[in-house]
Design an enzyme around this catalytic site. Structure first.
Site, PDB file in Angstrom:
ATOM      1  N   GLN A 122     -48.611   5.690 -73.152  1.00 25.83           N
ATOM      2  CA  GLN A 122     -47.225   6.311 -73.339  1.00 25.83           C
ATOM      3  C   GLN A 122     -46.815   6.426 -75.019  1.00 25.83           C
ATOM      4  O   GLN A 122     -46.045   7.441 -75.082  1.00 25.83           O
ATOM      5  CB  GLN A 122     -46.343   5.562 -72.718  1.00 25.83           C
ATOM      6  CG  GLN A 122     -46.252   5.931 -70.949  1.00 25.83           C
ATOM      7  CD  GLN A 122     -45.183   5.006 -70.327  1.00 25.83           C
ATOM      8  OE1 GLN A 122     -44.773   4.031 -70.698  1.00 25.83           O
ATOM      9  NE2 GLN A 122     -45.012   5.613 -68.984  1.00 25.83           N
ATOM     10  N   ASP A 141     -48.296   9.722 -76.485  1.00 26.88           N
ATOM     11  CA  ASP A 141     -47.882  10.913 -75.927  1.00 26.88           C
ATOM     12  C   ASP A 141     -47.058  11.776 -76.876  1.00 26.88           C
ATOM     13  O   ASP A 141     -45.669  12.176 -76.544  1.00 26.88           O
ATOM     14  CB  ASP A 141     -47.362  10.561 -74.378  1.00 26.88           C
ATOM     15  CG  ASP A 141     -47.145  11.947 -73.679  1.00 26.88           C
ATOM     16  OD1 ASP A 141     -47.643  13.026 -74.189  1.00 26.88           O
ATOM     17  OD2 ASP A 141     -46.917  11.843 -72.629  1.00 26.88           O
ATOM     18  N   TYR A 175     -49.275  16.996 -63.724  1.00 28.13           N
ATOM     19  CA  TYR A 175     -48.865  18.291 -64.247  1.00 28.13           C
ATOM     20  C   TYR A 175     -48.360  19.071 -62.955  1.00 28.13           C
ATOM     21  O   TYR A 175     -49.186  19.039 -61.994  1.00 28.13           O
ATOM     22  CB  TYR A 175     -49.879  18.901 -65.141  1.00 28.13           C
ATOM     23  CG  TYR A 175     -49.952  18.323 -66.329  1.00 28.13           C
ATOM     24  CD1 TYR A 175     -49.205  18.646 -67.795  1.00 28.13           C
ATOM     25  CD2 TYR A 175     -51.018  17.358 -66.792  1.00 28.13           C
ATOM     26  CE1 TYR A 175     -49.374  17.922 -68.608  1.00 28.13           C
ATOM     27  CE2 TYR A 175     -51.331  16.942 -68.033  1.00 28.13           C
ATOM     28  CZ  TYR A 175     -50.395  17.004 -68.756  1.00 28.13           C
ATOM     29  OH  TYR A 175     -50.922  16.383 -70.151  1.00 28.13           O
ATOM     30  N   SER A 192     -44.979  14.585 -74.918  1.00 32.48           N
ATOM     31  CA  SER A 192     -43.712  14.296 -74.158  1.00 32.48           C
ATOM     32  C   SER A 192     -42.733  14.224 -75.391  1.00 32.48           C
ATOM     33  O   SER A 192     -41.786  14.715 -75.132  1.00 32.48           O
ATOM     34  CB  SER A 192     -43.667  12.944 -73.533  1.00 32.48           C
ATOM     35  OG  SER A 192     -44.665  13.127 -72.330  1.00 32.48           O
ATOM     36  N   ARG A 198     -52.149  10.878 -69.016  1.00 34.94           N
ATOM     37  CA  ARG A 198     -50.651  10.327 -68.601  1.00 34.94           C
ATOM     38  C   ARG A 198     -50.799   9.101 -67.893  1.00 34.94           C
ATOM     39  O   ARG A 198     -50.449   8.941 -66.826  1.00 34.94           O
ATOM     40  CB  ARG A 198     -49.832  11.336 -67.858  1.00 34.94           C
ATOM     41  CG  ARG A 198     -49.481  12.641 -68.680  1.00 34.94           C
ATOM     42  CD  ARG A 198     -48.505  13.532 -68.046  1.00 34.94           C
ATOM     43  NE  ARG A 198     -47.575  14.297 -69.007  1.00 34.94           N
ATOM     44  CZ  ARG A 198     -46.995  15.252 -69.044  1.00 34.94           C
ATOM     45  NH1 ARG A 198     -46.737  15.598 -67.496  1.00 34.94           N
ATOM     46  NH2 ARG A 198     -46.353  16.169 -69.570  1.00 34.94           N
TER      47      ARG A 198
END
Length: 386
Positions: free
Chosen positions: A133, A136, A234, A139, A128
């Site tokens: 991004q 990901d 997390y 997500s 992360r």
């Protein structure tokens, strides 16, 4: 080098690991794309669309595995019901694999990969960090799950979500409680608000309070320990005593809510138990719980993964693989993340892996016959029986 896209065999899995509009991108980088016939059908992408994009269609699945140097998948490899062979064993020696791997639950797959010198990369291990991004997939899939969870709740709830004022009287808005304000939780909050519900959210991380309130929801407060979150962003696994405090804070809200969306998970661990059976008894009959942590044991004690049940007048939905219920967008988002990771790892067919890079190092599970990810070396002995 050839990239192979098998058809997913997990029951209910409709996603595909590569969509047609990304084929030209890979071909431009110097790769060939082989697609198992019908692999995109569950996401409404036809073989013809892939052909037009420049892919080759392979009718015989074993041939695809033999010809491909690289495999893109969604679900972790498993025993193929038709060929009676594990998908990991169908890969050629020295092949490259990208997809979700769930290594904590699929040790056998890692052992097969090491035996065949497969270089494997797990989509759920993408770090992360800002430059990762666009890779990901966790997500993007969580966003879809959070959205669909609210729609499921609205469909099963015995009342309407929005405030309505009519000549016949006023309909008060439904109250939705979201447990966990990660990506799925935040999307659930936003979706419930768009449907007109009054929304509350609980998360042990004080840092997400501002995000929750910016979406128009109220934040359920409780006393928090200082180490509630890992460096990777997390939620951290907490003590039994702390879980009891969480349950107490949530329990106060039970008689006042119509819908509970459970999204709290701890990466690689059993989901925290936030709703006991006694707490379910406090909820008004006709209410709904949608538990997105069902596959990790559930946030509700009564959740059954993959089932919709009723206890004490409360409908409890053990939601599993919700992204597969919206496969067109889910496949687009997953494939884009996977291709972005692949192009980072192997920008050209001749590229060598750079293990000084945080993304490469963080996603690679097996390489040159060894388990190389530090988090997996403990507790997984190479050559041992799964």
């Amino acid at each position: 080098m050839k990239i192979g896209i098998p058809k997913e065999i997990s029951p209910g899995e409709t996603r595909v690991a590569l969509v047609p509009n990304l084929v030209p991108l890979l071909k431009k980088d110097g790769y060939e794309v082989l697609l198992a016939s019908g692999a995109g059908a569950g996401s409404f992408f036809s073989d013809e669309q892939y052909l037009v994009a420049g892919a080759q269609i392979i009718e015989d699945l074993p041939s695809l595995y033999l010809k491909a140097d690289i495999i893109f998948k969604v679900q972790p490899p498993q025993l193929h019901p038709h060929f009676r062979q594990h998908e990991a064993e169908m890969l050629g020696n020295g092949a490259i694999y990208l997809g979700f791997l769930e290594p904590y639950r699929n040790r056998e797959t890692l052992e097969l990969f090491t035996k065949q010198h497969i270089s494997s990369f797990a989509m759920e291990f993408i770090p992360r960090i800002s430059r990762a991004q666009n890779m990901d997939a966790l997500s993007s899939m969580a966003t879809i799950a959070g959205y669909k969870a609210v729609l499921l709740a609205a469909d099963h709830l015995r009342k309407m979500f929005p405030l309505l004022m009519m000549a016949a009287g006023t309909v008060t808005p439904a109250t939705v409680l979201v447990l966990g304000a990660g990506v799925a939780g935040l999307q659930a909050i936003a979706t419930a608000r768009r449907l007109g519900a009054r929304v509350e959210a609980f998360d042990p991380r004080q840092a997400v309070k501002e995000q929750i309130m910016s979406l128009g929801a109220s934040f359920v407060e409780m006393e928090l320990p200082p180490d509630i979150e890992t460096a990777g962003g997390y939620a951290r696994e907490q003590s039994t005593e702390f879980l009891k405090k969480e349950q107490e804070a949530i329990s106060v809200r039970m008689p006042k809510v119509d819908v509970i969306i459970c999204t709290a998970q701890v990466f690689g661990k059993q989901a925290p138990l936030l709703i006991t059976e006694e707490m379910v008894k406090l909820i008004r009959p006709g209410s709904v719980i949608v538990d997105l942590a069902a596959e990790q044991g559930g946030n509700c004690a009564l959740t059954k993964a993959g089932q919709t049940i009723e206890h004490y007048g409360v409908t409890i939905i053990g939601a599993t693989n919700l992204p597969a219920t919206l496969p067109v967008d889910a496949s687009q988002l997953y494939a884009r993340g996977l291709v972005n990771l692949f192009r980072h790892l192997y920008p050209t067919p001749a590229a060598k892996l750079d293990f000084t890079d945080e993304i490469t190092r963080g996603t690679c599970l097996t390489y040159e016959g060894e388990i190389v990810h530090p988090a997996l070396k403990t507790g997984i002995k190479q050559g041992a029986t799964a």
